[in-house]
Scaffold this motif. Structure first.
Motif, mmCIF file in Angstrom:
data_model
loop_
_atom_site.group_PDB
_atom_site.id
_atom_site.type_symbol
_atom_site.label_atom_id
_atom_site.label_comp_id
_atom_site.label_asym_id
_atom_site.label_seq_id
_atom_site.Cartn_x
_atom_site.Cartn_y
_atom_site.Cartn_z
ATOM 1 N N THR A 1 0.832 -1.207 0.000
ATOM 2 C CA THR A 1 0.000 0.000 0.000
ATOM 3 C C THR A 1 0.865 1.256 0.000
ATOM 4 O OG1 THR A 1 -1.756 -1.175 1.192
ATOM 5 C CG2 THR A 1 -1.850 1.238 1.183
ATOM 6 N N LEU A 2 1.757 1.362 0.972
ATOM 7 C CA LEU A 2 2.687 2.490 1.012
ATOM 8 C C LEU A 2 3.995 2.151 0.306
ATOM 9 C CD1 LEU A 2 2.231 3.788 4.681
ATOM 10 C CD2 LEU A 2 1.116 4.587 2.591
ATOM 11 N N ILE A 3 4.478 0.939 0.522
ATOM 12 C CA ILE A 3 5.723 0.522 -0.129
ATOM 13 C C ILE A 3 5.513 -0.774 -0.905
ATOM 14 C CG2 ILE A 3 7.240 1.670 1.521
ATOM 15 C CD1 ILE A 3 7.703 -1.073 2.853
ATOM 16 N N ASP A 4 6.248 -0.892 -1.992
ATOM 17 C CA ASP A 4 6.220 -2.092 -2.821
ATOM 18 C C ASP A 4 7.302 -3.032 -2.304
ATOM 19 O OD1 ASP A 4 6.069 -4.023 -4.722
ATOM 20 O OD2 ASP A 4 6.550 -2.735 -6.426
ATOM 21 N N GLY B 1 4.040 8.601 -6.117
ATOM 22 C CA GLY B 1 2.993 9.541 -5.742
ATOM 23 C C GLY B 1 2.570 9.466 -4.290
ATOM 24 N N MET B 2 2.984 8.420 -3.584
ATOM 25 C CA MET B 2 2.515 8.233 -2.212
ATOM 26 C C MET B 2 3.085 9.269 -1.252
ATOM 27 S SD MET B 2 0.578 6.767 -0.138
ATOM 28 C CE MET B 2 -0.054 5.395 -1.107
ATOM 29 N N THR B 3 4.337 9.626 -1.408
ATOM 30 C CA THR B 3 4.948 10.598 -0.499
ATOM 31 C C THR B 3 4.208 11.931 -0.554
ATOM 32 O OG1 THR B 3 7.123 9.554 -0.747
ATOM 33 C CG2 THR B 3 7.074 11.805 0.114
ATOM 34 N N LYS B 4 3.879 12.398 -1.742
ATOM 35 C CA LYS B 4 3.170 13.668 -1.890
ATOM 36 C C LYS B 4 1.776 13.604 -1.274
ATOM 37 C CE LYS B 4 5.543 15.387 -6.019
ATOM 38 N NZ LYS B 4 5.385 15.824 -7.433
ATOM 39 N N VAL B 5 1.109 12.472 -1.433
ATOM 40 C CA VAL B 5 -0.232 12.309 -0.863
ATOM 41 C C VAL B 5 -0.177 12.372 0.661
ATOM 42 C CG1 VAL B 5 -2.108 10.653 -0.509
ATOM 43 C CG2 VAL B 5 -1.218 11.057 -2.806
ATOM 44 N N PHE C 1 -13.505 0.677 3.656
ATOM 45 C CA PHE C 1 -12.249 0.150 3.131
ATOM 46 C C PHE C 1 -11.985 0.695 1.739
ATOM 47 C CE2 PHE C 1 -9.951 -3.176 0.675
ATOM 48 C CZ PHE C 1 -8.746 -3.120 1.374
ATOM 49 N N GLY C 2 -10.749 1.134 1.514
ATOM 50 C CA GLY C 2 -10.318 1.572 0.198
ATOM 51 C C GLY C 2 -9.266 0.619 -0.335
ATOM 52 N N LEU C 3 -9.470 0.101 -1.537
ATOM 53 C CA LEU C 3 -8.552 -0.872 -2.121
ATOM 54 C C LEU C 3 -7.477 -0.176 -2.943
ATOM 55 C CD1 LEU C 3 -7.867 -3.875 -2.568
ATOM 56 C CD2 LEU C 3 -9.382 -3.823 -4.569
ATOM 57 N N ALA C 4 -6.233 -0.401 -2.566
ATOM 58 C CA ALA C 4 -5.083 0.179 -3.269
ATOM 59 C C ALA C 4 -4.748 -0.702 -4.467
ATOM 60 C CB ALA C 4 -3.889 0.282 -2.325
ATOM 61 N N LEU C 5 -5.334 -0.388 -5.599
ATOM 62 C CA LEU C 5 -5.148 -1.227 -6.784
ATOM 63 C C LEU C 5 -3.710 -1.234 -7.274
ATOM 64 C CD1 LEU C 5 -8.404 -0.335 -8.761
ATOM 65 C CD2 LEU C 5 -7.872 -2.506 -7.634
ATOM 66 N N TRP C 6 -2.947 -0.194 -6.938
ATOM 67 C CA TRP C 6 -1.551 -0.149 -7.392
ATOM 68 C C TRP C 6 -0.710 -1.249 -6.749
ATOM 69 C CZ3 TRP C 6 -3.778 3.840 -4.497
ATOM 70 C CH2 TRP C 6 -3.395 3.903 -3.155
ATOM 71 N N ARG D 1 -4.525 5.126 -8.476
ATOM 72 C CA ARG D 1 -3.319 5.874 -8.106
ATOM 73 C C ARG D 1 -3.504 6.465 -6.706
ATOM 74 N NH1 ARG D 1 -5.000 8.577 -12.494
ATOM 75 N NH2 ARG D 1 -5.096 10.465 -11.205
ATOM 76 N N PRO D 2 -2.414 6.670 -5.978
ATOM 77 C CA PRO D 2 -2.521 7.251 -4.636
ATOM 78 C C PRO D 2 -3.232 8.602 -4.592
ATOM 79 C CG PRO D 2 -0.375 6.249 -4.892
ATOM 80 C CD PRO D 2 -1.033 6.195 -6.250
ATOM 81 N N ASP D 3 -3.045 9.455 -5.605
ATOM 82 C CA ASP D 3 -3.650 10.788 -5.542
ATOM 83 C C ASP D 3 -5.173 10.755 -5.659
ATOM 84 O OD1 ASP D 3 -3.874 10.173 -8.229
ATOM 85 O OD2 ASP D 3 -2.821 11.952 -8.943
#
Length: 205
Positions: free
Chosen positions: A12-15, A84-88, A176-181, A196-198
């Motif tokens: 979610t935050l890291i791959d 994009g996660m850091t900016k979000v 719940f939100g699904l992080a498709l990335w 996308r995170p944004d």
């Protein structure tokens, strides 16, 4: 509109999928003489190592976990923050949204595997595997987060990538939100799905 954003970490935050699975595969092969295809190990993603290892017939949990973590270093170059996660996270924190994580990592694993990426400064409430007796998919981790963050269920969302995350959120009465990335199961039913995170941001502002 939500006021609290709760994030899973891995996927979610890291791959970190490749590092988690390859290090486990290496440990099982080198230390226990058992070979598993990576696909056979996918079930470990999203649950604590202490819960995953017995399902592989490994019961010396502290020793095996230490070896697993040590092998993670061999694959550290494959781990990174999703684009994009850091900016979000920075923007959510700037706008005073309550942000934090519910993770199956232990506190020690969070320090070694996640903290070096510099995202902790945007995440103000943390629930690790050490903080609860029961773990995902049980509701206790998210309920613990709501308690320490003084947040209510109706204005909170848990964003993750696995069915364990979904079940944890639902059992706790949180959207719940699904992080498709990062998710390998895009068909999961979720209150929201994000490519996308944004895409998270409009739910807060």
């Amino acid at each position: 509109m939500y006021r609290t954003a709760i994030f899973d970490v891995d996927g979610t935050l890291i791959d970190s999928e490749r590092a988690v699975l390859c290090s486990l595969q290496k440990m099982l092969n080198d230390d226990y003489g058992r070979y598993y295809d990576l696909k056979e190990l996918h079930f470990v993603l999203g649950i604590p190592g202490a819960a995953a290892l017995p399902r592989l017939g490994i019961y010396d949990i502290p020793q095996a976990s230490e070896k697993w973590n040590s092998y993670m270093k061999d694959f550290s170059a494959t781990v990174g923050v999703f684009r994009g996660m850091t900016k979000v996270l920075a923007y959510l924190a700037y706008r005073d949204v309550k942000t934090g994580i519910v993770t199956s990592k232990t506190k020690a694993e969070l320090v070694t595997d996640f903290a070096p990426f510099g995202l902790m400064k945007y995440l103000f409430f943390i629930v690790c595997a050490d903080d609860t007796i029961k773990h995902k998919p049980e509701p206790e981790p998210v309920l613990k987060f709501l308690e320490i963050a003084n947040a209510d269920r109706q204005s909170s969302i848990y964003i993750g990538d696995t069915e364990y995350d979904l079940q944890c959120a639902r059992s706790a009465g949180v959207d719940f939100g699904l992080a498709l990335w990062g998710s390998k199961t895009p068909a999961l039913e979720a209150s929201h799905k994000f490519v996308r995170p944004d895409e998270i941001l409009p739910l807060f502002f």
